[in-house]
Design an enzyme around this catalytic site. Structure first.
Site, PDB file in Angstrom:
ATOM      1  N   GLN A  28     -16.275  31.706 -28.249  1.00 29.55           N
ATOM      2  CA  GLN A  28     -14.850  31.671 -27.641  1.00 29.55           C
ATOM      3  C   GLN A  28     -13.804  31.639 -28.809  1.00 29.55           C
ATOM      4  O   GLN A  28     -14.203  31.006 -29.752  1.00 29.55           O
ATOM      5  CB  GLN A  28     -14.789  30.514 -26.862  1.00 29.55           C
ATOM      6  CG  GLN A  28     -15.084  29.129 -27.377  1.00 29.55           C
ATOM      7  CD  GLN A  28     -15.328  28.081 -26.164  1.00 29.55           C
ATOM      8  OE1 GLN A  28     -16.046  28.365 -25.170  1.00 29.55           O
ATOM      9  NE2 GLN A  28     -14.753  27.021 -26.499  1.00 29.55           N
ATOM     10  N   GLY A  29     -12.669  32.007 -28.511  1.00 33.96           N
ATOM     11  CA  GLY A  29     -11.693  32.093 -29.335  1.00 33.96           C
ATOM     12  C   GLY A  29     -10.227  31.840 -28.593  1.00 33.96           C
ATOM     13  O   GLY A  29     -10.102  31.693 -27.495  1.00 33.96           O
ATOM     14  N   TYR A  30      -9.364  31.142 -29.514  1.00 35.80           N
ATOM     15  CA  TYR A  30      -8.306  30.306 -28.931  1.00 35.80           C
ATOM     16  C   TYR A  30      -6.829  31.368 -29.371  1.00 35.80           C
ATOM     17  O   TYR A  30      -6.628  31.485 -30.479  1.00 35.80           O
ATOM     18  CB  TYR A  30      -7.983  29.077 -29.541  1.00 35.80           C
ATOM     19  CG  TYR A  30      -9.136  28.261 -28.691  1.00 35.80           C
ATOM     20  CD1 TYR A  30      -8.753  27.651 -27.461  1.00 35.80           C
ATOM     21  CD2 TYR A  30     -10.512  27.936 -28.937  1.00 35.80           C
ATOM     22  CE1 TYR A  30      -9.753  26.861 -26.840  1.00 35.80           C
ATOM     23  CE2 TYR A  30     -11.493  27.402 -28.320  1.00 35.80           C
ATOM     24  CZ  TYR A  30     -11.028  26.956 -27.125  1.00 35.80           C
ATOM     25  OH  TYR A  30     -11.992  26.331 -26.375  1.00 35.80           O
ATOM     26  N   LEU A  31      -6.318  31.942 -28.404  1.00 33.41           N
ATOM     27  CA  LEU A  31      -4.935  32.395 -28.426  1.00 33.41           C
ATOM     28  C   LEU A  31      -4.016  31.392 -28.783  1.00 33.41           C
ATOM     29  O   LEU A  31      -2.747  31.873 -29.339  1.00 33.41           O
ATOM     30  CB  LEU A  31      -4.616  33.515 -27.398  1.00 33.41           C
ATOM     31  CG  LEU A  31      -5.855  34.580 -27.056  1.00 33.41           C
ATOM     32  CD1 LEU A  31      -5.414  35.227 -25.867  1.00 33.41           C
ATOM     33  CD2 LEU A  31      -6.054  35.301 -28.126  1.00 33.41           C
ATOM     34  N   ASP A  78      -6.506  32.613 -33.041  1.00 30.54           N
ATOM     35  CA  ASP A  78      -6.204  31.986 -34.192  1.00 30.54           C
ATOM     36  C   ASP A  78      -7.330  30.974 -34.615  1.00 30.54           C
ATOM     37  O   ASP A  78      -7.907  30.474 -33.511  1.00 30.54           O
ATOM     38  CB  ASP A  78      -4.973  31.031 -33.849  1.00 30.54           C
ATOM     39  CG  ASP A  78      -3.542  31.666 -33.753  1.00 30.54           C
ATOM     40  OD1 ASP A  78      -3.767  33.005 -34.486  1.00 30.54           O
ATOM     41  OD2 ASP A  78      -2.694  31.489 -33.164  1.00 30.54           O
TER      42      ASP A  78
END
Length: 151
Positions: A28-31, A78
């Site tokens: 998972q990645g955070y926008l 980010d």
């Protein structure tokens, strides 16, 4: 679909035997971390998730994505991409989600338990292998970890 996520989180002091346990691979990645907007791959499924404010309880909205949309959005994330193996362990009438993190958080193990009500969450008695509770410590949110905020 919008739901209310009510969960408690704990560091784990001793990992139980996991040989016969079901697990999922998560990436998972955070926008955005304020508000929390993330993209997640969970095995072969892909989601965009919005999470509201809160520690014990907060609003959560999940939108299915195609793999192509997920990969496109992940490039825009980010910070650190979080990767972990999530084991699903039955415990009484709950499921413990045991997250074993990969680098750069290798060695971090967090157990989460979700509840239908805040009252049930508050009355929950964790198993003996759970360590310190970190529900109210935002440093243990994956969104904080994605920013390199080491707990």
């Amino acid at each position: 679909m919008t739901t209310m996520e009510i969960e408690r989180k704990f560091k784990v002091s001793a990992i139980p035997t996991l040989d016969s346990c079901i697990y999922r691979l998560l990436e998972q990645g955070y926008l955005s971390t304020d508000p929390v907007v993330r993209v997640r791959r969970e095995d072969g499924r892909f989601y965009l998730t919005y999470k509201g404010q809160g520690l014990l309880a907060r609003e959560e909205y999940n939108l299915p994505l195609t793999e192509e949309a997920y990969r496109h959005l992940l490039q825009k994330a980010d910070g650190i991409i979080i990767r972990k193996r999530r084991y699903l362990l039955p415990y009484r009438n709950h499921t413990i989600e045991l997250d074993i993190f990969e680098k750069p958080y290798e060695g971090l193990v967090i157990a989460e338990v979700e509840f239908p009500t805040e009252e049930e969450a508050i009355s929950f008695q964790p198993p003996s292998w759970f360590g310190e509770e970190v529900t109210y410590d935002s440093r243990y949110h994956n969104s904080a970890l994605s920013q390199g905020l080491s707990p």
